[in-house]
Design a protein around this motif. Structure first.
Motif, PDB file in Angstrom:
ATOM      1  N   THR A 169       0.822  -1.207   0.000  1.00  0.00           N
ATOM      2  CA  THR A 169       0.000   0.000   0.000  1.00  0.00           C
ATOM      3  C   THR A 169       0.857   1.259   0.000  1.00  0.00           C
ATOM      4  O   THR A 169       1.995   1.258   0.483  1.00  0.00           O
ATOM      5  N   GLU A 173      -3.539   3.019   0.490  1.00  0.00           N
ATOM      6  CA  GLU A 173      -4.276   2.558  -0.699  1.00  0.00           C
ATOM      7  C   GLU A 173      -3.515   1.426  -1.382  1.00  0.00           C
ATOM      8  O   GLU A 173      -2.285   1.464  -1.493  1.00  0.00           O
ATOM      9  N   GLU A 174      -4.283   0.440  -1.862  1.00  0.00           N
ATOM     10  CA  GLU A 174      -3.690  -0.771  -2.411  1.00  0.00           C
ATOM     11  C   GLU A 174      -3.041  -0.537  -3.779  1.00  0.00           C
ATOM     12  O   GLU A 174      -3.659   0.069  -4.664  1.00  0.00           O
ATOM     13  N   THR A 177      -4.614  -0.303  -7.588  1.00  0.00           N
ATOM     14  CA  THR A 177      -5.802   0.565  -7.685  1.00  0.00           C
ATOM     15  C   THR A 177      -5.398   2.031  -7.794  1.00  0.00           C
ATOM     16  O   THR A 177      -6.233   2.922  -7.685  1.00  0.00           O
ATOM     17  N   LEU A 178      -4.101   2.290  -7.998  1.00  0.00           N
ATOM     18  CA  LEU A 178      -3.606   3.667  -7.942  1.00  0.00           C
ATOM     19  C   LEU A 178      -3.525   4.327  -9.314  1.00  0.00           C
ATOM     20  O   LEU A 178      -3.478   5.552  -9.419  1.00  0.00           O
TER      21      LEU A 178
END
Ligand SMILES: *Cc1c(COP(=O)(O)O)cnc(C)c1O
Length: 378
Positions: A169, A173-174, A177-178
């Motif tokens: 992360t 946030e993972e 997924t960025l």
């Protein structure tokens, strides 16, 4: 002495149940309840994005580029310091990769070189690159805020290669997924495995549906086979997805074990003059430490990484040199490159250590002891 390997498949125990169900129901096809369930569990874990399970991480990167609109003759900017599977899909599209260097904190794409590359390609070709492929190498999140800011400025899609970074992360946030799209790998040596497989993380249900369409031969919805675009056979099989469902039940355990192994290496090797254990640059970064990596300072240690690799191999310990940058590969000789010598220097100084989640503390201690005894100081 038993051989210690770099990163092995690590079964949790319930994988067989899902595979047996696939056999019992004769769902031995791509698509089926295990595929749906695996995608659902990944979405829940990631907390964002729409997941499409595919036959490989490489296929996921390829479809990410296709959905980003990459076409023949386009250019795609790719991190040079990576495995060839990050860049090869650019060529599958008939497009050309442009490589950029890494920055020293994360070892990943340097946003300054990215900007320079975009500007120079615009000058040289009159066109903007169609996509940007940053990589979270060895699980370490790339500086996505900076990369996304540059991408947004020019309106370029970002296809994140998160093949090594499931569970890593950046500010909570993972990875995967960025960017605009994200690619995961479930190859045998990754954080979790489906024996072979991958996933594309899409920003909307519409794009996920489009990815599924491309992954199943791009068949239009008609009673006969009818095709308007080129499709691919990239869906994950229901049998493989069953392994994935079981692996999702042990994902958190695998992640905490990889991180504990990294902590142990830091404790055992961190004090040795001339050895640096690659670590999160700030607390915002939380690498999964898919592989723990070290760099050797040639001013303090006479032993080269390859000499160390050979010595450890003789002690039945598998290690691996860092990825040889793509701009140093014969196959990409003619591709433009923007950067200095950060990636090249890391390649010359680094080594990947055994980091599989099935390794025990005594295995890690054996590796650290062997390193301490092998290296010759200056
Ligand atoms: C493993 C890997 C891939 C490819 O994934 P596959 O599932 O083996 O196709 C892509 N990029 C990186 C950085 C990887 O480590």
């Amino acid at each position: 002495m038993e051989r210690i390997l770099l990163s092995l498949a690590h079964m949790g125990g319930t994988e067989r149940k899902y595979v047996d169900e696939a056999f019992a129901d004769n769902w031995i096809v791509p698509l089926g309840p295990n595929v749906d369930e695996f995608e659902h569990r990944l979405e829940k874990f990631l907390g964002a994005g729409h997941v499409v399970a595919l036959s490989a991480g490489t296929a996921a990167i390829h479809l990410g580029l296709v959905l980003a609109g990459v076409e023949e003759g386009d250019e795609v900017i790719c991190q040079s310091f990576t495995f060839s599977a990050s860049a090869n899909p650019v060529r599958y599209c008939g497009a050309n990769p442009v490589f950029v260097d890494s920055e020293p904190d994360t070892w990943n794409m340097d946003a300054n070189w990215l900007r320079i590359a975009i500007e120079d390609r615009l000058r040289a070709t009159g066109k903007l690159p169609k996509a940007i492929v940053p990589v979270h190498l060895y699980g370490m999140p790339a500086k996505m805020d900076e990369i996304n800011a540059v991408a947004a400025e020019y309106g370029i899609a970002v296809v994140e290669d998160a093949a090594e970074a499931l569970g890593s992360t950046l500010h909570g946030e993972e990875c995967g997924t960025l960017g605009t799209f994200g690619a995961l790998s479930f190859n045998g040596n990754k954080i979790i495995t489906t024996s072979g497989g991958g996933a594309l993380i899409c920003p909307s249900a519409e794009l996920a549906a489009r990815a599924k369409f491309y992954a199943t031969q791009a068949r239009e919805d008609r009673p006969y086979y009818y095709h308007k675009v080129i499709g691919y056979n990239y869906r994950l099989s229901n049998v493989s997805a069953g392994i994935g469902c079981g692996q999702m039940e042990v994902l958190e355990q695998h992640l905490s074990r990889r991180r504990a192994i990294h902590e142990l290496y830091k404790k055992l090797l961190g004090h040795i003059d001339g050895i640096t254990v690659h670590d999160n640059p700030t607390p915002e970064y939380d690498s999964n430490f898919w592989l723990t990596t070290i760099t050797l300072d040639p001013d303090r240690i006479k032993t080269t990484p390859d000499q160390l690799r050979i010595a450890l191999n003789n002690l039945n310990i598998e290690t691996r040199l860092l990825w040889r940058p793509m701009h140093m590969q014969p196959v990409y000789e003619s591709a433009p490159y923007y950067g200095g010598t950060v990636a090249e220097d890391l390649f010359n100084r680094g080594l990947c250590l055994p980091s599989g989640s099935s390794l025990e503390d005594k295995d890690i201690a054996r590796v650290a002891d062997a390193i301490a005894q092998t290296i010759e100081k200056r």
